[in-house]
Write a protein that holds these residues in place. Structure first.
Motif, short mmCIF file in Angstrom:
data_model
loop_
_atom_site.label_atom_id
_atom_site.label_comp_id
_atom_site.label_asym_id
_atom_site.label_seq_id
_atom_site.Cartn_x
_atom_site.Cartn_y
_atom_site.Cartn_z
N CYS A 1 60.77 76.01 56.41
CA CYS A 1 61.12 77.08 56.92
C CYS A 1 61.95 76.95 58.07
CB CYS A 1 59.85 77.88 56.94
SG CYS A 1 58.85 77.70 58.22
N TRP A 2 62.37 78.12 58.62
CA TRP A 2 63.39 78.08 59.48
C TRP A 2 62.77 79.03 60.51
CZ3 TRP A 2 68.77 80.89 59.88
CH2 TRP A 2 69.27 80.64 61.12
N CYS A 3 61.96 78.62 61.86
CA CYS A 3 61.41 79.67 62.74
C CYS A 3 62.45 79.85 63.96
CB CYS A 3 60.18 79.19 63.21
SG CYS A 3 58.75 79.19 61.97
N ALA A 4 63.40 80.98 63.60
CA ALA A 4 64.16 81.13 64.61
C ALA A 4 63.91 82.64 65.40
CB ALA A 4 65.55 81.46 64.09
N THR A 5 63.60 83.68 64.59
CA THR A 5 63.36 84.82 65.35
C THR A 5 61.95 85.06 65.68
OG1 THR A 5 63.25 86.07 63.15
CG2 THR A 5 65.50 85.76 64.11
N GLU A 6 61.93 86.04 66.44
CA GLU A 6 60.36 86.42 66.98
C GLU A 6 60.30 87.92 67.00
OE1 GLU A 6 60.58 84.67 71.11
OE2 GLU A 6 60.28 82.73 70.10
N PRO A 7 59.10 88.49 67.13
CA PRO A 7 58.73 89.70 67.15
C PRO A 7 59.86 90.72 68.19
CG PRO A 7 56.83 89.00 67.09
CD PRO A 7 57.82 87.68 67.22
N ASN A 8 59.88 90.04 69.32
CA ASN A 8 60.83 90.65 70.55
C ASN A 8 62.22 90.17 70.50
OD1 ASN A 8 58.36 92.28 71.14
ND2 ASN A 8 57.83 90.63 72.63
N HIS A 9 62.76 89.31 69.55
CA HIS A 9 64.01 88.70 69.59
C HIS A 9 64.59 88.35 68.49
CE1 HIS A 9 63.53 88.57 73.89
NE2 HIS A 9 62.45 88.00 73.78
N GLY A 10 65.10 89.23 67.63
CA GLY A 10 65.80 89.24 66.47
C GLY A 10 67.20 88.93 66.67
N SER A 11 68.13 90.05 66.95
CA SER A 11 69.60 90.03 67.25
C SER A 11 69.60 89.46 68.49
CB SER A 11 70.18 91.52 67.31
OG SER A 11 69.89 92.30 66.28
N ASP A 12 68.73 89.37 69.38
CA ASP A 12 68.98 88.77 70.86
C ASP A 12 69.47 87.31 70.67
OD1 ASP A 12 68.31 90.90 72.05
OD2 ASP A 12 66.32 90.24 72.87
N SER A 13 68.84 86.56 69.51
CA SER A 13 68.97 85.10 69.54
C SER A 13 70.54 84.75 69.02
CB SER A 13 68.09 84.38 68.59
OG SER A 13 68.02 85.23 67.21
N ILE A 14 71.32 85.84 68.47
CA ILE A 14 72.62 85.74 67.89
C ILE A 14 73.50 86.09 68.98
CG2 ILE A 14 74.08 86.58 65.95
CD1 ILE A 14 71.75 86.67 64.36
N ILE A 15 73.30 87.51 69.69
CA ILE A 15 74.30 88.01 70.45
C ILE A 15 74.17 87.48 72.03
CG2 ILE A 15 73.09 90.12 71.26
CD1 ILE A 15 75.85 91.50 69.76
N TYR A 16 73.16 86.70 72.19
CA TYR A 16 73.03 86.39 73.57
C TYR A 16 73.16 84.76 73.68
CZ TYR A 16 72.18 91.22 74.98
OH TYR A 16 72.47 92.67 75.13
N SER A 17 73.68 84.15 72.66
CA SER A 17 73.75 82.81 72.75
C SER A 17 75.35 82.44 73.51
CB SER A 17 73.70 82.01 71.42
OG SER A 17 74.69 82.88 70.67
N GLY A 18 75.39 81.25 73.79
CA GLY A 18 76.77 80.55 73.99
C GLY A 18 76.90 81.32 75.52
#
Ligand SMILES: Cc1cc2nc3c(=O)[nH]c(=O)nc-3n(C[C@H](O)[C@H](O)[C@H](O)COP(=O)(O)OP(=O)(O)OC[C@H]3O[C@@H](n4cnc5c(N)ncnc54)[C@H](O)[C@@H]3O)c2cc1C
Length: 407
Positions: free
Chosen positions: A138-155
């Protein structure tokens, strides 16, 4: 077998055979399993006697779990176009099962790609040799408090105040992982291994994330109840908790070196989503196309009515456009070109297309399209979930726009 609605003019005879072979698997294994699993409560979907396990076992028996692996490691040696064909057919059979089988290989493929001999021996090889579905990723990327954050606040857009809550700290020859991943982790309740994003330098925001492999039988790992949801109900999802979980240092695949991570991380998963949901759109078109020729109203098949014809033709055009864009993303990715903007465009377009075509297919079925157990009723729910899956489409579009603008 369902008649093809795919134009094969640009395919070799071998590619046509591949398509037929995977289509048969989708039609005979995935489609009936999806219909059987869809009405079940999530606990029953993953129960020991569930049909889910037949799907996994059959997939591994056929070696389909290695389809993206290099030929010397048991992979089918598929070209990018062939990978697209494969993935579209699985999506035609069931979006949820296609995603489940797709993410099942993620940690093992990452272990192989690392080139680290111990990681290959300990993690990748058991999966490569597996023919009974003993190992599921499986791929554990998102968290209860960080869904879109991990996409839009990268780079370059990383903000120090927005970071993952799941952390990794070095302790001698080991890393210690603590925190929680979201209820949306696909295969979260059944996986044996995960590829996880973890915060190593929280003060750097999402740019401080590392990536590691965690065996999910390690002491300190626990799971939440499987998630009950609207669509893709055959895709098991659930929280994963890490309480001071220790992994050897070579299981940490990436430690940030101070430069912002590229957005290319979105390129692979989004390209895969786009081909899968091209298959969902095509499945909906197939259902509507067949029904319109048999349902009699106004003295003849509804396909004779002009507005029905126009609707069918618009659906056909959308499916073809989806395939064109998603193939472009897959081919660019394989060519090693910067692809994230294409993959995002393809994911957003193909998932939206799948929803629109599935909704049109329900409309063409009239009231019977809303009945539980009808394929089109399930497809519309499966497609709806995809507008959020692997990144909400709006947020992905913002990330894609920034890439186009060179930000
Ligand atoms: C079927 C499915 C499978 C999934 N599989 C996995 C998986 O395998 N592994 C995993 O880790 N995760 C997985 N996810 C989680 C998925 O990646 C997240 O749901 C997604 O990134 C959105 O995060 P969220 O649900 O927390 O919504 P939120 O981030 O809370 O967003 C809610 C809404 O606010 C909007 N929004 C949020 N932030 C912004 C912003 N900065 N600017 C503008 N709009 C914004 C969004 O567009 C959305 O409409 C899956 C989800 C689904 C539905």
């Amino acid at each position: 077998m369902t008649p093809y609605t795919v134009d094969t003019y640009d395919l070799t005879p071998d590619q046509v055979n591949l398509q037929r072979q995977v289509h048969r698997f989708a039609e005979e294994v995935l489609r009936p399993a999806a219909a059987a699993l869809d009405p079940l409560p999530p606990q029953q979907v993953i129960a020991p006697d569930s049909r889910l396990w037949d799907v996994f076992k059959k997939t591994y028996e056929l070696g389909y779990h290695l389809r993206n692996f290099p030929a010397q490691f048991g992979g089918a040696g598929l070209s990018p176009l062939e990978e697209h064909i494969f993935s579209e057919e699985l999506g035609w059979g069931s979006a949820g099962l296609a995603i489940s089988l797709g993410v099942a290989s993620m940690p093992f493929a990452a272990a192989l790609a690392s080139g680290h001999p111990d990681l290959i021996r300990e993690v990748a090889m058991p999966f490569i040799e597996d023919r009974e579905a003993k190992f599921i990723g499986c791929w554990c990327a998102t968290e209860p408090n960080h869904g879109s954050d991990s996409i839009i606040y990268s780079g370059k857009h990383s903000r120090p105040d927005i970071h993952l809550d799941c952390t990794a700290r070095r302790d001698g020859d080991e890393w210690v992982i603590s925190g929680q991943k979201s209820a949306w982790v696909s295969n979260g309740s059944i996986a044996t291994h995960t590829l996880a994003s973890v915060s190593i330098y929280p003060e750097r925001g999402m740019a401080g994330n590392g990536s590691c492999i965690i065996p999910l039988n390690a002491p300190g790992v626990s799971r939440g109840a499987p998630t009950d949801k609207l669509g893709q109900r055959d895709l098991n999802q659930g929280e994963v908790f890490f309480d001071e979980v220790r992994i050897p240092s070579h299981y940490m695949l990436y430690v940030p070196d101070g430069t912002p991570p590229a957005r290319e991380g979105l390129a692979g998963p989004n390209a895969f989503m786009s081909s899968t949901f091209t298959g969902v759109a095509r499945a909906a078109f197939d259902e509507a196309f067949a029904y319109a020729q048999t349902r009699i109203q106004g003295g003849g098949p509804i396909a004779r009515h002009q507005l029905v014809q126009k609707r069918l033709f618009d659906m056909f055009a959308k499916v073809e456009a989806a395939r064109g864009l998603s193939r472009k993303a897959v081919l660019r990715l394989a060519a090693g070109l910067p692809t994230a903007h294409y993959s995002i465009a393809a994911k957003v377009f193909c998932t939206q297309t799948a929803l629109e075509v599935a909704s049109d297919a329900v409309q063409l079925h009239g009231a019977s399209g809303m009945v539980k157990g009808m394929t089109v009723e399930r497809l519309v729910r499966d497609a709806r979930a995809a507008l959020i899956e692997d990144g909400a489409n709006e947020v992905l579009s913002i990330a894609g726009a920034r890439l186009l603008l060179g930000e």
